[in-house]
Design a protein around this motif. Structure first.
Motif, short mmCIF file in Angstrom:
data_model
loop_
_atom_site.label_atom_id
_atom_site.label_comp_id
_atom_site.label_asym_id
_atom_site.label_seq_id
_atom_site.Cartn_x
_atom_site.Cartn_y
_atom_site.Cartn_z
N ASN A 1 0.83 -1.19 0.00
CA ASN A 1 0.00 0.00 0.00
C ASN A 1 0.87 1.25 0.00
N GLY A 2 0.51 2.23 -0.84
CA GLY A 2 1.22 3.50 -0.84
C GLY A 2 1.07 4.20 0.49
N GLY A 3 2.15 4.78 0.98
CA GLY A 3 2.11 5.49 2.26
C GLY A 3 2.34 4.60 3.47
N GLU A 4 2.60 3.30 3.24
CA GLU A 4 2.78 2.40 4.38
C GLU A 4 4.03 2.76 5.19
N SER A 5 5.13 3.07 4.49
CA SER A 5 6.35 3.40 5.23
C SER A 5 6.17 4.67 6.04
N LYS A 6 5.45 5.66 5.49
CA LYS A 6 5.19 6.88 6.24
C LYS A 6 4.34 6.59 7.47
N ALA A 7 3.33 5.73 7.33
CA ALA A 7 2.47 5.39 8.46
C ALA A 7 3.25 4.67 9.57
N ARG A 8 4.18 3.83 9.18
CA ARG A 8 4.94 3.05 10.16
C ARG A 8 6.07 3.85 10.81
N PHE A 9 6.70 4.74 10.02
CA PHE A 9 7.94 5.34 10.50
C PHE A 9 7.97 6.86 10.46
N GLY A 10 6.96 7.51 9.89
CA GLY A 10 7.04 8.94 9.65
C GLY A 10 6.24 9.81 10.59
N SER A 11 5.77 9.28 11.70
CA SER A 11 4.92 10.06 12.61
C SER A 11 5.43 10.03 14.05
N ASN A 12 6.76 9.94 14.20
CA ASN A 12 7.36 9.81 15.54
C ASN A 12 6.84 8.57 16.26
N LEU A 13 6.51 7.54 15.50
CA LEU A 13 6.06 6.25 16.01
C LEU A 13 6.82 5.15 15.29
N LEU A 14 6.95 4.00 15.95
CA LEU A 14 7.56 2.83 15.33
C LEU A 14 6.73 1.60 15.64
N PRO A 15 6.70 0.60 14.76
CA PRO A 15 6.03 -0.65 15.09
C PRO A 15 6.63 -1.25 16.36
N VAL A 16 5.78 -1.77 17.21
CA VAL A 16 6.26 -2.34 18.46
C VAL A 16 7.22 -3.48 18.17
N ASP A 17 8.31 -3.55 18.93
CA ASP A 17 9.34 -4.57 18.79
C ASP A 17 10.06 -4.51 17.43
N TYR A 18 10.03 -3.34 16.78
CA TYR A 18 10.67 -3.23 15.47
C TYR A 18 12.19 -3.33 15.60
N VAL A 19 12.79 -4.15 14.77
CA VAL A 19 14.24 -4.28 14.68
C VAL A 19 14.64 -3.96 13.25
N ALA A 20 15.45 -2.95 13.06
CA ALA A 20 15.81 -2.50 11.72
C ALA A 20 16.62 -3.57 11.00
N PRO A 21 16.20 -3.96 9.79
CA PRO A 21 16.95 -4.98 9.05
C PRO A 21 18.23 -4.44 8.41
N THR A 22 18.32 -3.12 8.22
CA THR A 22 19.51 -2.50 7.64
C THR A 22 19.76 -1.18 8.36
N PRO A 23 20.94 -0.59 8.21
CA PRO A 23 21.20 0.71 8.83
C PRO A 23 20.56 1.88 8.09
N ALA A 24 19.95 1.62 6.93
CA ALA A 24 19.32 2.69 6.15
C ALA A 24 17.95 3.03 6.70
N SER A 25 17.49 4.24 6.42
CA SER A 25 16.17 4.68 6.87
C SER A 25 15.07 3.87 6.18
N PRO A 26 14.04 3.46 6.93
CA PRO A 26 12.91 2.78 6.31
C PRO A 26 11.90 3.76 5.72
N LEU A 27 12.12 5.04 5.93
CA LEU A 27 11.24 6.09 5.39
C LEU A 27 11.80 6.50 4.03
N PHE A 28 11.02 6.30 2.98
CA PHE A 28 11.53 6.49 1.63
C PHE A 28 11.44 7.93 1.13
#
Length: 345
Positions: free
Chosen positions: A189-216
């Motif tokens: 879905n378009g906007g999914e990365s913004k919803a997950r990472f772009g509102s000063n919120l993170l998915p609970v128990d999120y572990v970043a798979p890479t050192p790069a930003s997940p916000l595109f």
């Protein structure tokens, strides 16, 4: 001063020839050029006028399709690094155009990519199947080894500045790539990365798979509002005006481990003090205009113009009207290795 000992000199030259066939060389003959007091870069200051380059992009659009080219890009080659596809010694830059109705097919590679949208609005980039619509001034990233494609469903061309760590990855012999026939077919879905990472919120128990930003995508409107709010209540920095760096919302670090991106606002008439740093930097004017001094070089940078400041080159800016400037460099790598330096003059 003693006269040179020609006998000893001849013996040295004979010694050098004999060890050369065994792929050996004397460090004492090269140490002065390898370990220098300050950076001695082949990178040179250079300015690309968007108005001049834009006509060549139009011609490229008539000569080759986006599908044929994979990416229709004119490389911005530094005059001191010709033939190396390099804007600085560690970074690549290019201007990419996608015409109405075109799709640049998916691929992925170990080189990380950033984009600054220069012209048009409403075309998209898709990262791992998630579409993100792009507007002028937006900062968009493609992390290393992520599938990405571009498409233009609007009625006008879309042009952006590409920045990649191509020379750095080449130096490390770490280039890998896969093309469209291997890309996954699933869409997000378009906007999914913004919803997950772009509102000063993170998915609970999120572990970043890479050192790069997940916000595109980092919208220009949001960055400009932040800069103007800061400028309204604070004096500008003498060297930078009001300058912010783009951040990874998970770590607070840079969006990419190999490239840092920045945006700054210079109030009308601000003349900055001299500044230099160890990271060669690519700049692009978004709005306004700049009188630029890099050493003995002088030019005016207009909207969408791109220019390079080499490592340790002193530079000054003077704003003509309120001016916003985007830039990217290899500063994250230099900081991680304890190499980065700056000097205010």
């Amino acid at each position: 001063m003693n006269a040179p000992d020609n006998t000893n000199l001849a013996a040295r030259q004979d010694f050098y020839k004999r060890i050369d066939v065994q792929h050996l060389a004397p460090l004492w003959e090269q140490l002065h050029s390898l370990v220098t007091p300050t950076p001695k870069s082949a990178c040179r200051p250079v300015h690309w006028s968007y108005a001049a380059v834009r006509t060549h992009l139009d011609e490229a659009g008539r000569l080759i399709t986006a599908e044929e080219a994979v990416r229709r890009v004119l490389i911005l080659e530094n005059p001191g690094l010709r033939g190396q596809a390099a804007a600085t010694t560690s970074l690549y830059a290019g201007l990419q155009m996608i015409l109405p109705g075109e799709i640049a097919p998916p691929h992925r590679h170990t080189q990380a990519a950033i984009r600054l949208i220069l012209e048009g609005e409403g075309a998209y980039t898709a990262v791992d199947g998630e579409k993100t619509l792009m507007q002028r001034g937006d900062f968009v990233i493609t992390p290393a080894w992520h599938w990405h494609e571009h498409g233009n469903e609007t009625e006008a061309p879309m042009v952006w500045l590409d920045g990649l760590d191509v020379p750095l990855v080449a130096m490390l012999d770490a280039s890998f790539a896969q093309n469209a026939d291997q890309a996954p077919k699933e869409k997000r879905n378009g906007g999914e990365s913004k919803a997950r990472f772009g509102s000063n919120l993170l998915p609970v128990d999120y572990v970043a798979p890479t050192p790069a930003s997940p916000l595109f995508k980092y919208p220009y409107a949001q960055a400009l509002d932040a800069l103007r709010t800061i400028a309204a209540g604070n004096a500008p920095d003498a060297c930078h005006g009001h300058k912010l760096r783009y951040a990874n919302p998970v770590t607070g670090g840079y969006p990419m481990p190999t490239m840092g991106a920045f945006i700054q606002l210079l109030p009308d008439g601000l003349a900055t003090q001299g500044y230099r740093c160890s990271s060669g930097t690519v700049f692009a004017v978004i709005d306004g205009a700049l009188e630029v001094e890099i050493g003995d070089m002088r030019f005016t940078a207009q909207p969408n113009d791109v220019f390079v400041v080499p490592s340790w080159a002193e530079h000054r800016f003077t704003a003509q009207g309120e001016t916003t400037v985007f830039s990217f460099s290899d500063r994250p790598v230099q900081e991680a290795l304890g190499l980065w330096r700056e000097q205010r003059n």
